[in-house]
Design a protein around this motif. Structure first.
Motif, PDB file in Angstrom:
ATOM      1  N   TYR A  69       0.698  -1.042  -0.066  1.00  0.00           N
ATOM      2  CA  TYR A  69      -0.014   0.208  -0.025  1.00  0.00           C
ATOM      3  C   TYR A  69       0.647   1.229   0.129  1.00  0.00           C
ATOM      4  N   LEU A  75       3.068   5.981   3.811  1.00  0.00           N
ATOM      5  CA  LEU A  75       1.722   5.595   3.820  1.00  0.00           C
ATOM      6  C   LEU A  75       0.821   6.376   4.438  1.00  0.00           C
ATOM      7  N   LEU A  77      -2.822   7.183   5.988  1.00  0.00           N
ATOM      8  CA  LEU A  77      -4.421   6.552   6.289  1.00  0.00           C
ATOM      9  C   LEU A  77      -4.911   7.522   7.034  1.00  0.00           C
ATOM     10  N   ILE A  90      -6.741   5.655   1.962  1.00  0.00           N
ATOM     11  CA  ILE A  90      -5.438   5.331   1.824  1.00  0.00           C
ATOM     12  C   ILE A  90      -4.640   5.846   0.744  1.00  0.00           C
ATOM     13  N   LEU A 100      -7.826  -0.770   4.934  1.00  0.00           N
ATOM     14  CA  LEU A 100      -7.039   0.062   5.972  1.00  0.00           C
ATOM     15  C   LEU A 100      -6.402  -0.672   7.070  1.00  0.00           C
ATOM     16  N   ALA A 103      -3.444  -2.456   5.291  1.00  0.00           N
ATOM     17  CA  ALA A 103      -2.445  -1.693   5.244  1.00  0.00           C
ATOM     18  C   ALA A 103      -1.608  -1.209   6.513  1.00  0.00           C
TER      19      ALA A 103
END
Length: 530
Positions: A69, A75, A77, A90, A100, A103
């Motif tokens: 991801y 990354l 979120l 994401i 999510l 991830a």
């Protein structure tokens, strides 16, 4: 690493960016200010259920992440409440909650009195012991053996089932193969037969048309050939006067030659036939059609089936030799599996004692003087991780028999136990949040806890909500949470403290005052922590 928490709006936090770093990130504030709001904001992004307001939006930015991801190691979120519905993101794109969670797997863990602990998951107990024992290379070797053993088990079961039906299937295949070989169908045969059948069944019409064509071309008076000859003769009378007429005569002569050839070819067409040939073709076509229906395939499929039946027949005939081979290999692999499982088990039992001792030493320093911690390693049916069942037993007080951790440990005890395990066995997560893990702790114990948290932060990123100055002074970054009121609302602010501000906050935490004496003591504490 969790590098930033960005809050547009969440409960009474608004337009706040928190820049985190490696090491120990400390959050402090007045009692009742809601220091755990930061933890709640993180949990909100990770899918925590609760009553939230429209417009609530929180982002977590992670760096140095290597999963499917992340984008160039980053990354992001996020979660937003929009028109009463939860929307997850994401890297700026809408996502499902399950995506999510996937991830964020392995990125962050939260320890605190009000948060579910991984220690309640009994499968984690074995993982923690194995991490402490450092036997991943043996477990990987064992895993490969176990996979092979399970494959052989399935093959054996399959062969046994095949064996019971083998003779019956062999008889059926022999009959089917004999039937197809006797039929000896060739690819393209059906099309040729159907073409010949159409020809023979229309022979009367063919005869009539061929005879009429022959007459028109050359046989009867006034035929095409005769008319062409007359035309040529007529033009020859004047051909000496024109080269163009000579060219036309040559074309007509060529046309007459073609007509004569066609007429000759028509005369040679075989229009005699034997009635028995039609019957033979009908019989052959009926056989092909019947076999196509029977085997649910076409003519080419029937040709291919012969080879498939031969291969299957050969395989079934060899089955009686395969089963003993599979059994022999399975027994050998199982013996190797048992030997390796025993080796792993002995290491686990040895390391279990060491883990017990190390953890009890840490727990004593964290004011759990009478705590007993037992790593119970029991023999179980051989499985994908060996032949051991691992269970953590705990008792905080003298006179009480150790029981499974989830049945007896309080929130504070679990937090201290988690901290001790991280120090002793390490962690599979790089970012850890401790929410008031120091609750009910003071004095010398607070100092021990501070040093343990600092040591943990040398290897992992630690985010700590605390009310103890003895712990706060060890922070690499120090954030202050404050709450204030406007005419119509309550808001909170989060500020990273610089040197002088930090001294004043430590002084406040020490005595509630920031007089000269307390400020000096705060400076000494900070210097001592360095």
């Amino acid at each position: 690493m969790l590098s930033k928490i960005r809050i547009k709006k969440f409960l009474y936090l608004k337009d706040i960016d928190i820049d985190l770093d490696k090491g120990l990130n400390v959050f402090t504030g007045e009692t009742g200010v809601g220091k755990s709001l930061v933890v709640d904001a993180v949990l909100f992004v990770l899918g925590k259920k609760g009553k939230f307001s429209d417009g609530d939006y929180v982002e977590l930015i992670f760096e140095n992440v290597q999963n499917e991801y992340s984008e160039e190691g980053v990354l992001i979120l996020a979660r937003e409440v929009k028109s009463g519905k939860n929307v997850y993101y994401i890297n700026g794109r809408r996502a499902t909650l399950s995506a999510l969670k996937e991830a964020s797997e392995g990125l962050i863990t939260i320890h605190g009195q009000n948060h579910q602990q991984k220690l309640f998951d009994r499968e984690r107990h074995r993982e923690i012991l194995d991490a402490y024992a450092g036997i991943w290379h043996l477990l990987e070797e064992y895993r490969k053996l176990y996979i092979r053993y399970r494959e052989l088990e399935k093959q054996e079961e399959y062969l046994k089932n095949q064996q019971s039906n083998r003779l019956r299937e062999i008889d059926i295949l022999k009959f089917q193969l004999d039937e197809l070989e006797e039929a000896d169908i060739k690819e393209g045969e059906k099309e040729k037969l159907e073409e010949r059948y159409r020809y023979l069944t229309n022979i009367s019409r063919i005869k009539e048309s061929v005879y009429t064509a022959e007459q028109l071309l050359s046989e009867e008076e006034g035929s095409v050939s005769e008319k062409l000859s007359s035309t040529v003769k007529e033009l020859e009378k004047v051909s000496g006067f024109s080269e163009e007429i000579k060219e036309i005569i040559r074309s007509l002569e060529e046309a007459k030659a073609i007509i004569d050839d066609a007429s000759y070819s028509l005369s040679r067409i075989d229009i005699d036939f034997d009635r028995s040939e039609i019957e033979e073709i009908e019989e052959r076509l009926n056989l092909i059609n019947r076999l196509e229906i029977k085997y649910n395939t076409d003519e080419k499929g029937l040709v291919d089936l012969k080879e498939q039946f031969r291969e299957r027949l050969e395989y079934l005939k060899n089955l009686e030799f395969e089963l003993p081979k599979i059994k022999e290999e399975k027994e050998k692999v199982y013996a190797d599996l048992q030997e390796l499982a025993e080796k792993i088990s002995l290491i686990r039992k040895e390391k279990a004692k060491q883990l017990e001792k190390s953890l009890e030493d840490h727990l004593k320093e964290l004011a759990l003087n009478e705590a007993r911690f037992i790593v119970q390693v029991k023999e179980a049916e051989i499985g994908k991780y060996g032949k051991d069942s691992v269970l953590f037993l705990f008792s905080a007080n003298k006179g009480f028999e150790p029981m499974p951790v989830e049945e007896v440990a309080s929130g504070g005890e679990i937090s201290r136990l988690s901290l001790s395990i991280k120090l002793v066995a390490g962690s599979d997560v790089n970012c850890m949040i401790f929410d008031e893990v120091d609750s009910g702790v003071g004095g010398k114990t607070a100092l021990f806890m501070a040093k343990k948290l600092k040591k943990l932060s040398e290897k992992y990123q630690v985010i700590l909500i605390t009310h103890l100055p003895q712990i706060a002074v060890y922070g690499d970054r120090h954030f202050y949470i404050d709450k204030y009121h406007t005419s119509d609302s309550t808001l909170a602010s989060i500020k990273q403290l610089e040197t002088d501000e930090r001294v004043k906050e430590i002084a406040r935490m020490l005595s509630g005052k920031t007089d000269e004496q307390t400020v000096e003591l705060a400076r000494q504490l900070l210097q001592s922590a360095k």
